[in-house]
Design an enzyme around this catalytic site. Structure first.
Site, PDB file in Angstrom:
ATOM      1  N   ILE A 169       0.861  -1.198   0.000  1.00  0.00           N
ATOM      2  CA  ILE A 169       0.000   0.000   0.000  1.00  0.00           C
ATOM      3  C   ILE A 169       0.890   1.238   0.000  1.00  0.00           C
ATOM      4  O   ILE A 169       1.747   1.397   0.875  1.00  0.00           O
ATOM      5  CB  ILE A 169      -0.921   0.028   1.245  1.00  0.00           C
ATOM      6  CG1 ILE A 169      -1.752  -1.260   1.323  1.00  0.00           C
ATOM      7  CG2 ILE A 169      -1.827   1.263   1.223  1.00  0.00           C
ATOM      8  CD1 ILE A 169      -2.508  -1.428   2.644  1.00  0.00           C
ATOM      9  N   ASP A 206       8.881   7.943  -1.111  1.00  0.00           N
ATOM     10  CA  ASP A 206       8.220   9.069  -1.780  1.00  0.00           C
ATOM     11  C   ASP A 206       7.978   8.641  -3.226  1.00  0.00           C
ATOM     12  O   ASP A 206       8.934   8.519  -4.006  1.00  0.00           O
ATOM     13  CB  ASP A 206       9.133  10.300  -1.702  1.00  0.00           C
ATOM     14  CG  ASP A 206       8.506  11.531  -2.333  1.00  0.00           C
ATOM     15  OD1 ASP A 206       7.583  11.381  -3.167  1.00  0.00           O
ATOM     16  OD2 ASP A 206       8.943  12.646  -1.997  1.00  0.00           O
ATOM     17  N   ASN A 230      -2.322   4.204  -3.762  1.00  0.00           N
ATOM     18  CA  ASN A 230      -3.198   5.111  -3.014  1.00  0.00           C
ATOM     19  C   ASN A 230      -2.599   6.503  -2.811  1.00  0.00           C
ATOM     20  O   ASN A 230      -3.337   7.486  -2.724  1.00  0.00           O
ATOM     21  CB  ASN A 230      -3.501   4.467  -1.650  1.00  0.00           C
ATOM     22  CG  ASN A 230      -4.135   5.429  -0.685  1.00  0.00           C
ATOM     23  OD1 ASN A 230      -5.306   5.777  -0.798  1.00  0.00           O
ATOM     24  ND2 ASN A 230      -3.342   5.922   0.278  1.00  0.00           N
ATOM     25  N   TYR A 285      -5.995  18.892 -10.220  1.00  0.00           N
ATOM     26  CA  TYR A 285      -6.293  17.620  -9.544  1.00  0.00           C
ATOM     27  C   TYR A 285      -7.154  16.722 -10.431  1.00  0.00           C
ATOM     28  O   TYR A 285      -6.873  15.538 -10.595  1.00  0.00           O
ATOM     29  CB  TYR A 285      -6.982  17.891  -8.203  1.00  0.00           C
ATOM     30  CG  TYR A 285      -7.322  16.626  -7.446  1.00  0.00           C
ATOM     31  CD1 TYR A 285      -6.311  15.779  -6.994  1.00  0.00           C
ATOM     32  CD2 TYR A 285      -8.645  16.261  -7.196  1.00  0.00           C
ATOM     33  CE1 TYR A 285      -6.613  14.602  -6.308  1.00  0.00           C
ATOM     34  CE2 TYR A 285      -8.959  15.093  -6.511  1.00  0.00           C
ATOM     35  CZ  TYR A 285      -7.933  14.264  -6.072  1.00  0.00           C
ATOM     36  OH  TYR A 285      -8.231  13.106  -5.390  1.00  0.00           O
ATOM     37  N   LYS A 315      -6.274  12.912 -11.961  1.00  0.00           N
ATOM     38  CA  LYS A 315      -7.047  11.693 -11.739  1.00  0.00           C
ATOM     39  C   LYS A 315      -7.638  11.158 -13.042  1.00  0.00           C
ATOM     40  O   LYS A 315      -7.824   9.946 -13.188  1.00  0.00           O
ATOM     41  CB  LYS A 315      -8.151  11.954 -10.693  1.00  0.00           C
ATOM     42  CG  LYS A 315      -7.600  12.142  -9.269  1.00  0.00           C
ATOM     43  CD  LYS A 315      -6.903  10.879  -8.767  1.00  0.00           C
ATOM     44  CE  LYS A 315      -6.466  10.981  -7.317  1.00  0.00           C
ATOM     45  NZ  LYS A 315      -5.762   9.775  -6.847  1.00  0.00           N
ATOM     46  N   VAL A 356     -14.547  12.141   0.971  1.00  0.00           N
ATOM     47  CA  VAL A 356     -14.081  11.294   2.080  1.00  0.00           C
ATOM     48  C   VAL A 356     -13.411  12.208   3.095  1.00  0.00           C
ATOM     49  O   VAL A 356     -12.600  13.061   2.721  1.00  0.00           O
ATOM     50  CB  VAL A 356     -13.042  10.241   1.618  1.00  0.00           C
ATOM     51  CG1 VAL A 356     -12.807   9.210   2.715  1.00  0.00           C
ATOM     52  CG2 VAL A 356     -13.451   9.583   0.313  1.00  0.00           C
TER      53      VAL A 356
HETATM   54  N1  NAP Z   1     -10.323  12.382   0.597  1.00  0.00           N
HETATM   55  C1  NAP Z   1     -11.069  12.418  -0.485  1.00  0.00           C
HETATM   56  O1  NAP Z   1     -12.135  13.083  -0.514  1.00  0.00           O
HETATM   57  C2  NAP Z   1     -10.682  11.613  -1.703  1.00  0.00           C
HETATM   58  C3  NAP Z   1     -11.631  11.420  -2.701  1.00  0.00           C
HETATM   59  C4  NAP Z   1     -11.296  10.700  -3.832  1.00  0.00           C
HETATM   60  C5  NAP Z   1     -10.035  10.186  -3.969  1.00  0.00           C
HETATM   61  N2  NAP Z   1      -9.082  10.387  -3.009  1.00  0.00           N
HETATM   62  C6  NAP Z   1      -7.750   9.826  -3.229  1.00  0.00           C
HETATM   63  O2  NAP Z   1      -7.483   8.871  -2.233  1.00  0.00           O
HETATM   64  C7  NAP Z   1      -6.080   8.768  -2.032  1.00  0.00           C
HETATM   65  C8  NAP Z   1      -5.785   8.853  -0.541  1.00  0.00           C
HETATM   66  O3  NAP Z   1      -6.165  10.131  -0.072  1.00  0.00           O
HETATM   67  P1  NAP Z   1      -6.696  10.405   1.401  1.00  0.00           P
HETATM   68  O4  NAP Z   1      -8.016  11.048   1.288  1.00  0.00           O
HETATM   69  O5  NAP Z   1      -6.539   9.197   2.243  1.00  0.00           O
HETATM   70  O6  NAP Z   1      -5.666  11.550   1.828  1.00  0.00           O
HETATM   71  P2  NAP Z   1      -4.662  11.685   3.072  1.00  0.00           P
HETATM   72  O7  NAP Z   1      -5.349  11.340   4.345  1.00  0.00           O
HETATM   73  O8  NAP Z   1      -4.063  13.038   2.925  1.00  0.00           O
HETATM   74  O9  NAP Z   1      -3.575  10.555   2.781  1.00  0.00           O
HETATM   75  C9  NAP Z   1      -2.713  10.654   1.676  1.00  0.00           C
HETATM   76  C10 NAP Z   1      -1.601   9.652   1.821  1.00  0.00           C
HETATM   77  O10 NAP Z   1      -0.743   9.771   0.663  1.00  0.00           O
HETATM   78  C11 NAP Z   1       0.590   9.882   1.112  1.00  0.00           C
HETATM   79  N3  NAP Z   1       1.386  10.643   0.167  1.00  0.00           N
HETATM   80  C12 NAP Z   1       1.156  11.891  -0.316  1.00  0.00           C
HETATM   81  N4  NAP Z   1       2.165  12.238  -1.153  1.00  0.00           N
HETATM   82  C13 NAP Z   1       3.024  11.178  -1.199  1.00  0.00           C
HETATM   83  C14 NAP Z   1       4.240  10.924  -1.874  1.00  0.00           C
HETATM   84  N5  NAP Z   1       4.812  11.827  -2.684  1.00  0.00           N
HETATM   85  N6  NAP Z   1       4.842   9.726  -1.689  1.00  0.00           N
HETATM   86  C15 NAP Z   1       4.298   8.804  -0.883  1.00  0.00           C
HETATM   87  N7  NAP Z   1       3.157   8.978  -0.196  1.00  0.00           N
HETATM   88  C16 NAP Z   1       2.531  10.170  -0.365  1.00  0.00           C
HETATM   89  C17 NAP Z   1       0.533  10.510   2.490  1.00  0.00           C
HETATM   90  O11 NAP Z   1       1.634  10.068   3.273  1.00  0.00           O
HETATM   91  P3  NAP Z   1       2.948  10.900   3.637  1.00  0.00           P
HETATM   92  O12 NAP Z   1       2.556  12.353   3.714  1.00  0.00           O
HETATM   93  O13 NAP Z   1       3.371  10.320   4.940  1.00  0.00           O
HETATM   94  O14 NAP Z   1       3.895  10.599   2.529  1.00  0.00           O
HETATM   95  C18 NAP Z   1      -0.746   9.872   3.048  1.00  0.00           C
HETATM   96  O15 NAP Z   1      -0.464   8.630   3.641  1.00  0.00           O
HETATM   97  C19 NAP Z   1      -5.445   9.868  -2.873  1.00  0.00           C
HETATM   98  O16 NAP Z   1      -4.963   9.321  -4.079  1.00  0.00           O
HETATM   99  C20 NAP Z   1      -6.609  10.817  -3.145  1.00  0.00           C
HETATM  100  O17 NAP Z   1      -6.420  11.545  -4.327  1.00  0.00           O
HETATM  101  C21 NAP Z   1      -9.392  11.078  -1.880  1.00  0.00           C
END
Ligand code: NAP
Length: 270
Positions: A16, A74, A101, A170, A174, A203
């Site tokens: 993951i 990263d 993810n 964004y 996607k 979310v």
């Molecule tokens: N929240 C929403 O409403 C929503 C809706 C649709 C889709 N999504 C998608 O779901 C996925 C997860 O998002 P989330 O909502 O769970 O957001 P989140 O709580 O901000 O988590 C994002 C995760 O991605 C990691 N990350 C960010 N940049 C990174 C990098 N360069 N390398 C490695 N890890 C990285 C962060 O970890 P570190 O900072 O520790 O690296 C964190 O674990 C994303 O792809 C997002 O676009 C989210």
């Protein structure tokens, strides 16, 4: 007695990205809870301290059947992906499921005012990072019989299907992942490799706080009068898809909270 999902996931190795928070973190717990008898989890993100804490909690909750390996990674840095694959311990090399993810967005600026560093970083993480991770892991899948076996799970988004004002960068990132995913599924049709996308609407995670660069009042306003999905809601769907019998591909899933029907069609309680 175990569920068919637990049996289908038994002995698998799950990787993951972005497992330190939100959907990635929940997905790690959900896999461990669903198949606690024998599972290996590889958790990656930049905040490795958080990953160690999550690993400890999972091992405590799930017991000795779940083995967790934590790696600082990263995904926006191709050389880190290369080192990551080369450095995997023997026990964790035979990856069965890749959950792409990791992703983020910063700001709501519209062209021509989107900061160049944001364009660079969002694309490097959300698009190039996903493509590079997939390319790095696919050879492991393809080395298996019948042209290959394994699951690639993409965290797409409603944003990749329906663009909205203030989301050009964004949404396009996607949409690019969506096109890559659909092409990949077609390219791998002669194999047993499943390509799965899970596209959530709203979310509640750190995502929106990061998007508003730490301005919590603005982040909270996005969800005013709404009940967004939780990261656990999304994790359950990811694990469900990966836990199907090998011949079943949950190819494409759009997930809304009940008050949402599009990025802008959101019913708010007053
Ligand atoms: N929240 C929403 O409403 C929503 C809706 C649709 C889709 N999504 C998608 O779901 C996925 C997860 O998002 P989330 O909502 O769970 O957001 P989140 O709580 O901000 O988590 C994002 C995760 O991605 C990691 N990350 C960010 N940049 C990174 C990098 N360069 N390398 C490695 N890890 C990285 C962060 O970890 P570190 O900072 O520790 O690296 C964190 O674990 C994303 O792809 C997002 O676009 C989210």
């Amino acid at each position: 007695m175990s569920t068919s999902m637990a049996r289908n996931l038994f002995g698998k190795t799950i990787l993951i990205t972005g497992a330190s928070a939100g959907i990635g973190r929940s997905t790690a717990f959900e896999f461990a809870r669903t198949s606690p008898a024998s599972l290996r989890l590889i958790l990656t993100a930049r905040r490795v301290d958080r990953l160690h804490q999550i690993a400890e909690e999972i091992e405590h909750e799930a017991g000795t059947g779940v083995r967790v390996h934590v790696v600082k990674l990263d995904v926006s840095k191709p050389e880190e992906i290369e080192r990551f694959v080369q450095g995997l311990p023997e026990e964790f090399r035979a990856i069965d499921v890749l959950v792409n993810n990791a992703g983020f967005m910063s700001g709501v600026e519209q062209a021509p005012d989107i900061p160049p560093n944001v364009i660079r970083d969002v694309w490097a993480t959300n698009v190039t990072g996903v493509i590079n991770m997939t390319q790095a892991i696919l050879p492991i899948f393809k080395a298996r019989p019948d042209g290959g076996r394994g699951d690639v799970v993409m965290l797409g988004s409603l944003a990749g299907r329906e663009p909205y004002v203030g989301g050009a960068l964004y949404c396009s990132s996607k949409a690019a992942v969506r096109a890559f995913t659909d092409a990949l599924r077609r390219e791998l049709i002669a194999t047993r490799i499943r390509v799965i996308t899970v596209d959530p609407g709203q979310v509640l995670t750190e995502f929106t706080t990061i998007r508003y660069r730490g301005d919590q009042a603005k982040a909270d306003a996005v969800y005013a009068g709404c009940e967004p999905l939780t990261p656990d809601d999304v994790a359950e769907v990811i694990v469900f898809a990966a836990g199907r019998r090998e011949n079943v591909v949950v190819a494409d899933t759009l997930l809304f909270p009940s008050h949402q029907a599009s990025p802008t069609h959101v019913h708010r309680k007053s």
